[in-house]
Scaffold this motif. Structure first.
Motif, short mmCIF file in Angstrom:
data_model
loop_
_atom_site.label_atom_id
_atom_site.label_comp_id
_atom_site.label_asym_id
_atom_site.label_seq_id
_atom_site.Cartn_x
_atom_site.Cartn_y
_atom_site.Cartn_z
N GLU A 243 0.83 -1.21 0.00
CA GLU A 243 0.00 0.00 0.00
C GLU A 243 0.86 1.26 0.00
OE1 GLU A 243 -4.03 -1.56 2.31
OE2 GLU A 243 -2.31 -0.83 3.48
N ARG A 244 1.89 1.28 0.83
CA ARG A 244 2.78 2.46 0.86
C ARG A 244 3.51 2.63 -0.46
NH1 ARG A 244 3.73 0.53 6.23
NH2 ARG A 244 5.61 -0.57 5.54
N ARG A 245 3.98 1.53 -1.02
CA ARG A 245 4.74 1.60 -2.28
C ARG A 245 3.88 2.07 -3.44
NH1 ARG A 245 6.25 -3.57 -2.71
NH2 ARG A 245 4.55 -4.14 -4.11
N ASP A 246 2.65 1.55 -3.52
CA ASP A 246 1.80 1.82 -4.68
C ASP A 246 0.79 2.94 -4.46
OD1 ASP A 246 3.19 -0.19 -5.91
OD2 ASP A 246 1.65 -1.72 -5.62
N GLY A 247 0.79 3.54 -3.27
CA GLY A 247 -0.03 4.72 -3.04
C GLY A 247 -1.52 4.47 -2.90
N PHE A 248 -1.91 3.38 -2.21
CA PHE A 248 -3.33 3.14 -1.94
C PHE A 248 -3.48 2.63 -0.52
CE2 PHE A 248 -1.79 -0.95 -3.38
CZ PHE A 248 -2.44 -1.87 -2.58
N ASP A 249 -4.71 2.63 -0.03
CA ASP A 249 -4.98 2.16 1.32
C ASP A 249 -6.32 1.44 1.32
OD1 ASP A 249 -5.28 1.65 3.98
OD2 ASP A 249 -5.40 3.75 4.62
N LEU A 250 -6.30 0.12 1.44
CA LEU A 250 -7.54 -0.65 1.48
C LEU A 250 -8.30 -0.45 2.79
CD1 LEU A 250 -6.39 -4.05 -0.08
CD2 LEU A 250 -7.74 -2.25 -1.17
N VAL A 298 -13.01 -18.61 -9.64
CA VAL A 298 -12.14 -18.28 -8.52
C VAL A 298 -11.71 -16.82 -8.68
CG1 VAL A 298 -11.31 -20.64 -8.22
CG2 VAL A 298 -10.04 -19.06 -9.68
N TRP A 299 -11.42 -16.20 -7.54
CA TRP A 299 -11.02 -14.80 -7.54
C TRP A 299 -9.65 -14.63 -6.89
CZ3 TRP A 299 -15.89 -16.44 -6.21
CH2 TRP A 299 -16.97 -15.92 -6.94
N TYR A 300 -8.76 -13.94 -7.59
CA TYR A 300 -7.55 -13.42 -6.96
C TYR A 300 -7.99 -12.13 -6.29
CZ TYR A 300 -3.41 -10.37 -7.03
OH TYR A 300 -2.43 -9.46 -6.71
N GLN A 301 -8.07 -12.15 -4.96
CA GLN A 301 -8.67 -11.02 -4.26
C GLN A 301 -7.66 -9.94 -3.88
OE1 GLN A 301 -9.90 -11.56 -0.24
NE2 GLN A 301 -11.59 -10.11 -0.37
N THR A 302 -6.62 -10.31 -3.14
CA THR A 302 -5.69 -9.32 -2.62
C THR A 302 -4.27 -9.84 -2.78
OG1 THR A 302 -7.31 -8.66 -0.95
CG2 THR A 302 -5.05 -7.91 -0.62
N GLY A 303 -3.39 -8.99 -3.28
CA GLY A 303 -2.00 -9.36 -3.47
C GLY A 303 -1.08 -8.44 -2.70
N ALA A 304 0.00 -8.99 -2.18
CA ALA A 304 0.97 -8.21 -1.42
C ALA A 304 2.37 -8.73 -1.72
CB ALA A 304 0.69 -8.33 0.08
N SER A 305 3.33 -7.82 -1.71
CA SER A 305 4.70 -8.23 -2.00
C SER A 305 5.69 -7.28 -1.32
CB SER A 305 4.96 -8.26 -3.51
OG SER A 305 4.78 -6.96 -4.08
N ALA A 306 6.89 -7.79 -1.12
CA ALA A 306 7.95 -7.02 -0.47
C ALA A 306 8.58 -6.03 -1.44
CB ALA A 306 9.01 -7.97 0.09
N ASP A 307 9.31 -5.07 -0.89
CA ASP A 307 10.02 -4.10 -1.73
C ASP A 307 11.34 -4.64 -2.25
OD1 ASP A 307 8.09 -2.14 -1.48
OD2 ASP A 307 9.05 -1.13 0.21
N HIS A 308 11.90 -5.63 -1.59
CA HIS A 308 13.22 -6.11 -1.97
C HIS A 308 13.12 -7.47 -2.67
CE1 HIS A 308 12.29 -7.88 1.93
NE2 HIS A 308 13.20 -8.83 1.70
N HIS A 350 -1.58 2.72 -14.92
CA HIS A 350 -1.62 1.74 -16.01
C HIS A 350 -0.84 0.47 -15.68
CE1 HIS A 350 -1.87 0.17 -20.06
NE2 HIS A 350 -0.56 0.10 -20.14
N GLY A 351 0.05 0.55 -14.70
CA GLY A 351 0.94 -0.58 -14.43
C GLY A 351 0.21 -1.86 -14.07
N LEU A 352 -0.81 -1.77 -13.21
CA LEU A 352 -1.53 -2.97 -12.80
C LEU A 352 -2.28 -3.58 -13.98
CD1 LEU A 352 -2.42 -4.91 -10.58
CD2 LEU A 352 -4.32 -3.35 -10.07
N LEU A 353 -2.92 -2.73 -14.80
CA LEU A 353 -3.63 -3.26 -15.97
C LEU A 353 -2.64 -3.92 -16.92
CD1 LEU A 353 -6.05 -3.63 -17.84
CD2 LEU A 353 -5.71 -1.28 -18.64
N ARG A 354 -1.51 -3.30 -17.15
CA ARG A 354 -0.51 -3.88 -18.04
C ARG A 354 -0.05 -5.24 -17.53
NH1 ARG A 354 4.93 -4.21 -18.10
NH2 ARG A 354 5.97 -4.30 -20.13
N TRP A 355 0.14 -5.36 -16.20
CA TRP A 355 0.57 -6.63 -15.61
C TRP A 355 -0.46 -7.72 -15.84
CZ3 TRP A 355 -0.84 -9.34 -10.91
CH2 TRP A 355 0.10 -10.29 -10.50
N LYS A 356 -1.73 -7.38 -15.65
CA LYS A 356 -2.77 -8.38 -15.83
C LYS A 356 -2.99 -8.70 -17.31
CE LYS A 356 -5.09 -7.38 -11.47
NZ LYS A 356 -6.34 -7.01 -10.75
N LEU A 357 -2.81 -7.73 -18.19
CA LEU A 357 -2.93 -8.00 -19.62
C LEU A 357 -1.95 -9.08 -20.06
CD1 LEU A 357 -3.30 -4.40 -21.13
CD2 LEU A 357 -5.07 -6.16 -21.04
#
Length: 393
Positions: A243-250, A298-308, A350-357
């Motif tokens: 959330e901090r890296r990508d600028g959103f807060d669920l 099936v749904w991919y609901q929430t994804g999280a990953s480290a910065d490193h 656009h990054g998330l859409l590009r990744w899923k495309l």
């Protein structure tokens, strides 16, 4: 929410009449597991009502003249502070025969029931697709200032278009069209079709970047697995980093995910899974996967990953594992949930859409959410309060 005095509602008589009744949660859950023309969203399960703290809920069922249960709905009620009135919300529901030309025989008993509860307005999200774009179409259309809505769709779904017209004729308003209160659930989602496809088909459907990243993860010895609720705190820590890296807060606490995991899996073991990717023993990514009651989606609901250590591509490895598992479970659709409509390669969104495309699936505009006042014109203050509750995320 006030207690309604009648347990059933009907607005017509004769062989086509449908009655609406309150269902026990276990009856509702069993109904959703049965094969039917529509797959129930996880947001329409009785378990979801127990996830949503602060809301009251009812399970409702439509009964035909032969006493058969032919439709269902989970209705969430939120009482506004300082008043005795509430609004009614059917996220990605109800589950009715949307192809019925007499749609009012389904909706009129519902509206009659909701008026009796004291609800001042209702919002629902018919679980129908409206327009579709292939990954290739959107990749070719990308450019400065471009949006998905600017691109001619590859397919306009006839049923979605017809239901949209019928709802407008009946006085329903599509959320966000007047500049107020957009959808609470994503209107534009991304789907990877699985029906009739082998794992080889899924692999060749990925673009070169995805295939390269999955191979890189394997070569780097990234290990994926399903972990239990004890891994949820680590998942949530990664989510806060994301959330901090990508600028959103669920705005979702660890307790929220713990309650979701417990309630969904109590209703059906395996309904919610936590997938993790580890490198040298460290969790670098974690994604949640939800399964429909009938197993068809099936749904991919929430994804999280480290910065490193992003160079070892843990998220690509996880998604490939989840796609393979969804295919082996017999699901027809792998739903990656919401995407932005931004086709500008220079835009951060656009990054998330590009990744899923890169998975080779389709962007799908759903019918979206629709509102109707239940007692004449809705007070503007109540309406604003309702939108604040539903769209704050």
């Amino acid at each position: 929410m006030t207690t309604h005095q009648r347990s059933e509602h009907t607005t017509r008589t004769g062989p086509s009449a449908l009655r609406l009744r309150v269902l026990p949660a276990e009856v509702h859950a069993a109904l959703l597991r049965a094969p039917g023309p529509y797959t129930a969203s996880f947001l329409q399960t009785p378990a979801w009502a127990r996830v949503k703290a602060g809301w009251q809920a009812q399970s409702l069922g439509w009964v035909d003249a032969r006493e058969r249960l032919v439709g269902s709905a989970l209705v969430l009620f939120r009482q506004l502070p300082g008043v005795r009135r509430s609004f009614a919300y059917l996220p990605e529901g109800p589950l009715v025969d949307w192809a019925d030309p007499q749609l009012d025989r389904w909706l009129e008993p519902l509206l009659d029931h909701l008026r009796g509860t004291g609800a001042f307005a209702v919002r629902m999200g018919p679980p129908l697709a409206y327009r579709r774009w292939t990954a290739r179409t959107l990749k070719d259309a990308a450019g400065p200032g471009r949006r998905v809505a600017d691109v001619l769709p590859d397919l306009v779904e006839p049923l979605g278009a017809a239901v949209s017209d019928r709802l407008r004729d009946a006085g329903w308003r599509r959320c966000g069209e007047d500049g107020q209160g957009g959808d609470a659930q994503p209107r534009l989602v991304f789907e990877v079709p699985l029906a009739g496809r082998s794992l080889d088909d899924l692999w060749t459907g990925l673009n070169q970047e995805w295939r390269r990243n999955i191979k890189k993860a394997a070569k780097s010895r990234v290990y994926t697995r399903i972990e239990g609720p004890e891994a949820l705190p680590a998942f949530h820590n990664l989510l806060r980093i994301t959330e901090r890296r990508d600028g959103f807060d669920l705005g979702r606490s660890l307790e929220y995910y713990q309650r979701q995991y417990a309630e969904l899996n109590a209703e059906a073991p395996g309904r919610m899974r936590l997938y993790t990717a580890r490198h040298e023993g460290e969790m670098l990514a974690a994604h949640t996967l939800l399964t429909a009651p009938d197993g068809n989606r099936v749904w991919y609901q929430t994804g999280a990953s480290a910065d490193h250590r992003r160079e070892v591509r843990p998220s690509n490895a996880l998604q490939w594992r989840m796609l393979c598992d969804a295919q082996s479970m017999g699901a027809a659709v792998y739903d990656m949930r919401g995407v932005t409509d931004d086709l500008d390669p220079a835009a951060r969104a656009h990054g998330l859409l590009r990744w899923k495309l890169g998975t080779g699936g389709d962007a799908v505009e759903t019918l979206g959410e629709w509102e109707l006042p239940l007692h004449g014109a809705v007070n503007k203050t109540l309406h604003r309060a309702m939108h604040a509750y539903l769209t704050h995320r």
